[in-house]
Design a protein around this motif. Structure first.
Motif, PDB file in Angstrom:
ATOM      1  N   SER A 128       0.827  -1.208   0.000  1.00 38.13           N
ATOM      2  CA  SER A 128       0.000   0.000   0.000  1.00 38.13           C
ATOM      3  C   SER A 128       0.861   1.258   0.000  1.00 38.13           C
ATOM      4  N   GLU A 129       1.959   1.232   0.736  1.00 37.29           N
ATOM      5  CA  GLU A 129       2.847   2.399   0.767  1.00 37.29           C
ATOM      6  C   GLU A 129       3.466   2.654  -0.602  1.00 37.29           C
ATOM      7  N   ILE A 132       0.805   4.176  -2.860  1.00 35.39           N
ATOM      8  CA  ILE A 132       0.609   5.601  -2.604  1.00 35.39           C
ATOM      9  C   ILE A 132       1.717   6.419  -3.267  1.00 35.39           C
ATOM     10  N   VAL A 169      -5.734   6.973  -3.318  1.00 35.31           N
ATOM     11  CA  VAL A 169      -4.849   7.255  -2.178  1.00 35.31           C
ATOM     12  C   VAL A 169      -5.579   6.997  -0.859  1.00 35.31           C
ATOM     13  N   GLU A 170      -6.824   7.469  -0.767  1.00 38.34           N
ATOM     14  CA  GLU A 170      -7.601   7.277   0.461  1.00 38.34           C
ATOM     15  C   GLU A 170      -7.815   5.790   0.760  1.00 38.34           C
ATOM     16  N   GLN A 172      -5.903   3.281  -0.108  1.00 34.99           N
ATOM     17  CA  GLN A 172      -4.639   2.688   0.342  1.00 34.99           C
ATOM     18  C   GLN A 172      -4.320   3.099   1.778  1.00 34.99           C
ATOM     19  N   GLN A 173      -4.668   4.321   2.133  1.00 35.42           N
ATOM     20  CA  GLN A 173      -4.449   4.769   3.520  1.00 35.42           C
ATOM     21  C   GLN A 173      -5.315   3.963   4.500  1.00 35.42           C
ATOM     22  N   ILE A 176      -3.684   0.642   4.973  1.00 36.05           N
ATOM     23  CA  ILE A 176      -2.524   0.739   5.865  1.00 36.05           C
ATOM     24  C   ILE A 176      -2.969   0.766   7.326  1.00 36.05           C
ATOM     25  N   GLU A 177      -4.009   1.550   7.631  1.00 37.34           N
ATOM     26  CA  GLU A 177      -4.508   1.598   9.016  1.00 37.34           C
ATOM     27  C   GLU A 177      -5.028   0.234   9.458  1.00 37.34           C
TER      28      GLU A 177
END
Length: 229
Positions: A128-129, A132, A169-170, A172-173, A176-177
């Motif tokens: 995911s990083e 992004i 982007v949202e 993938q964020q 990540i969380e």
């Protein structure tokens, strides 16, 4: 009610007698006021007390338990069910502890299992990083193009591309969380297991400790996707 009690007692005594030696039994009991009673049949005055059943030679054949009222019988059955559930839970706890020790005979084995469990979450987070980072590179030419329209509405296609980039982007964020929460959950689980294992390795009896308890659940997986360009 008294007749029902005596009838039930007679039926119970008959069942007991079938398991005993042949011949007539001698029933004896001590009443609440201390009187000792003897009879050749179940003693009505002792329906609420234990009665000894003797053979004719004076040896004890069996013991007739107190005849319970419906309320008392229901209470006893409930207590028996609770005791049975507790026994089953204890047996399960013993099996789980033994299985835990067999699965992880050493701390190194347990640490290897922890590392394996964490590896997938860390890999997903790195993916995911990287995504992004790629999305940031894709966004740069879109922003450069948008500079030509400063102070004016963006063309529909360009606006759609920028919105899709933002949504990706949202998403993938969020992923990540979720993976961060999963790492916390995994470590919490393995920390609790390790504390228990250390006691078991030191000689604690399986099933002698409180259960591990309910562990935090994994975070829900994000399913958001970017709109098509």
């Amino acid at each position: 009610m008294r007749l029902l009690l005596v009838t039930g007692l007679l039926l119970t005594a008959t069942a007991w007698a079938q398991d005993g030696a042949p011949g007539k039994g001698i029933y004896t009991c001590t009443t609440a006021d201390g009187r000792r009673l003897t009879s050749d049949r179940p003693i009505a005055e002792c329906t609420a007390r234990e009665q000894r059943v003797l053979n004719t030679d004076g040896s004890q054949r069996t013991t007739l338990p107190p005849f319970l009222s419906p309320e008392e019988r229901a209470a006893k059955e409930a207590a028996d069910r609770r005791a049975a559930a507790e026994r089953i839970a204890q047996q399960d706890a013993v099996r789980r502890d033994r299985s835990l020790v067999q699965r992880y005979p050493t701390e190194a084995a347990h640490q290897r299992a922890r590392n394996t469990a964490l590896d997938d979450a860390n890999k997903a987070m790195r993916i995911s990083e990287r995504r992004i980072k790629d999305l940031g590179a894709e966004r740069k030419p879109l922003l450069d193009e948008a500079e030509f329209y400063r102070g004016r509405p963006l063309p529909a296609k360009l606006k759609q591309q920028l919105d899709a980039n933002d949504a990706s982007v949202e998403a993938q964020q969020v992923l990540i969380e979720n993976q961060k929460a999963e790492i916390v959950r995994i470590n919490t689980r393995y920390d609790a297991e390790l504390a228990r294992l250390k006691k078991l390795w030191a000689g604690a009896a399986p099933g002698s400790m409180p259960p591990l308890g309910e562990l935090p659940k994994a975070a829900p997986t994000a399913t958001a996707s970017a709109p098509k360009r």
